[in-house]
Design an enzyme around this catalytic site. Sequence first.
Site, short mmCIF file in Angstrom:
data_model
loop_
_atom_site.label_atom_id
_atom_site.label_comp_id
_atom_site.label_asym_id
_atom_site.label_seq_id
_atom_site.Cartn_x
_atom_site.Cartn_y
_atom_site.Cartn_z
N LYS A 175 0.85 -1.19 0.00
CA LYS A 175 0.00 0.00 0.00
C LYS A 175 0.88 1.24 0.00
O LYS A 175 1.47 1.60 1.02
CB LYS A 175 -0.92 0.03 1.22
N GLU A 250 9.13 1.72 11.22
CA GLU A 250 10.19 2.72 11.11
C GLU A 250 9.50 4.07 11.13
O GLU A 250 8.80 4.45 10.20
CB GLU A 250 10.99 2.51 9.81
N CYS A 284 13.11 11.01 7.35
CA CYS A 284 12.97 10.65 8.77
C CYS A 284 14.26 10.78 9.55
O CYS A 284 14.26 11.09 10.74
CB CYS A 284 12.44 9.22 8.88
N GLU A 385 8.82 16.66 15.51
CA GLU A 385 9.29 16.44 14.14
C GLU A 385 8.53 17.34 13.18
O GLU A 385 7.31 17.24 13.05
CB GLU A 385 9.11 14.97 13.75
#
Length: 489
Positions: A175, A250, A284, A385
């Site tokens: 996906k 992750e 990331c 973040e």
Amino acid sequence: MAENLKLYINGEWMDSSHPEKQEILNPANQEVIAIAPKATKEETEKAIQIAKETFESGIWSERTPRERAKVLLQIAEKMEEHLDELAELEMKNNGKTLREAQSDAADAAHTFRYYAGLLNQPNGQTYQTAEDMETKIVKEPMGVAGLIVPWNFPLLMSIWKVAPALAAGNSIILKPAEITPVTAAKVFELMDQTDLPKGVANLLMGSGSVVGQTIAESHDVDIVSFTGSTGVGRSIMQAATGNLKKVSLELGGKSPNIIFDDAELETAVDYALFGIFMGAGQVCSSGSRILVQEGIYDEFVAKYVEKAKAIKVGPGHDESSQMGAIVSKKHMENILEYIRIGQEEGAVLACGGRRIERDGMEQGFFIEPTVFTDVSGDMRIVREEIFGPVVTIQKFEDEEEAIHTANDTEFGLAGAVFSKDQNKAMRVINKVRAGITWVNSYHLSYVQAPWGGYKQSGIGRSLGTYGLDEYQETKQINVSLDPKPIHFF
């Protein structure tokens, strides 16, 4: 003309019964480059059932490692034949520069080659556990793997999951992110031209709340591997408890880049720029917190800001562009809101901070490279973040403070240390609580090495032998070499 994408289930391309479609935009100019379907819950369940049946049939799962490796190499060759097209599609769909997209495409093809080679390496163990007993440790495929990938590296992140999952012998459902499905569709088109059996690999486009949730909750999915935000990762982990499926996550990061007084300044500045502005900060592992020792703080900031201002932002197809677009209007607005918050919190905006609406970029989602100085550890722009071209620069006094500040975060994905003193550099990097680290460099990584983080940056590892292990079960087989009654009763 925009391409109409389709779902790929059981080796067939098909439309979704869902009436709504997703317009896929080029973030550099808002041009519609594709129309994507939105898979329904029923279509997702059908793909899962097909994957389960295919796995249980043994048509792929019971093939020898050598046979599976042959197919992985076919996929790699097909991708290498279409590297330019894959890079062009990635650039248009994600907004990154062409040079970044070309690197991603080459790395993706190489990942298939790496796992094909790994399949031909020794795998397993044998022990003489007693005089008349032998214990074998073998690796087996898990079953059905649900693979959910983010929008920041649509091609590369897909292959980081697809290649090892297939190498291990699993059947898969991929996906892609709702807004970046184009290169995944192209890869499946290429896989369809190889000897991969029908039903082994399935592609579903659609929302996380429908497709992703159904995959995570399904009792017929044996592992779900997700890359994305920490918040969504938590929800996937909760949904996966129904059948206690394996979860590989992750997630986010707020990674420290520690620069000591004795660092080679030009090198440190150069990598610190690369560490945050590559991919427009939508990475990331970005070094979004730069920690600089007080002796060189002012000099570092001056050089850094000067170079950040000179970064050429522009559309990916322009060869002079050094930093591309933000992936969507929604995400651009989120980044701009963080910049506003940073100013409200009292941080000094040393450069950038605005949307770029000039030189043909009026319709695109571009933000200036943004640098905040004079920040404190309790500010939201330091703790949360942002996932954009925004960096904070903090001052520290000594080694002890550097380590404490670096680890003062809920995340633990990446980190770096810059110093000419190798002993100090290693002493500090060993105390940084992160899974991906560098000494006197940043962002450089290799398929052979595991990728993943500590704390709320995730669970499990991608890449290397660790990446293959994620998609395998470990079984012990105890063999009697001299069968006879045990006379226990």
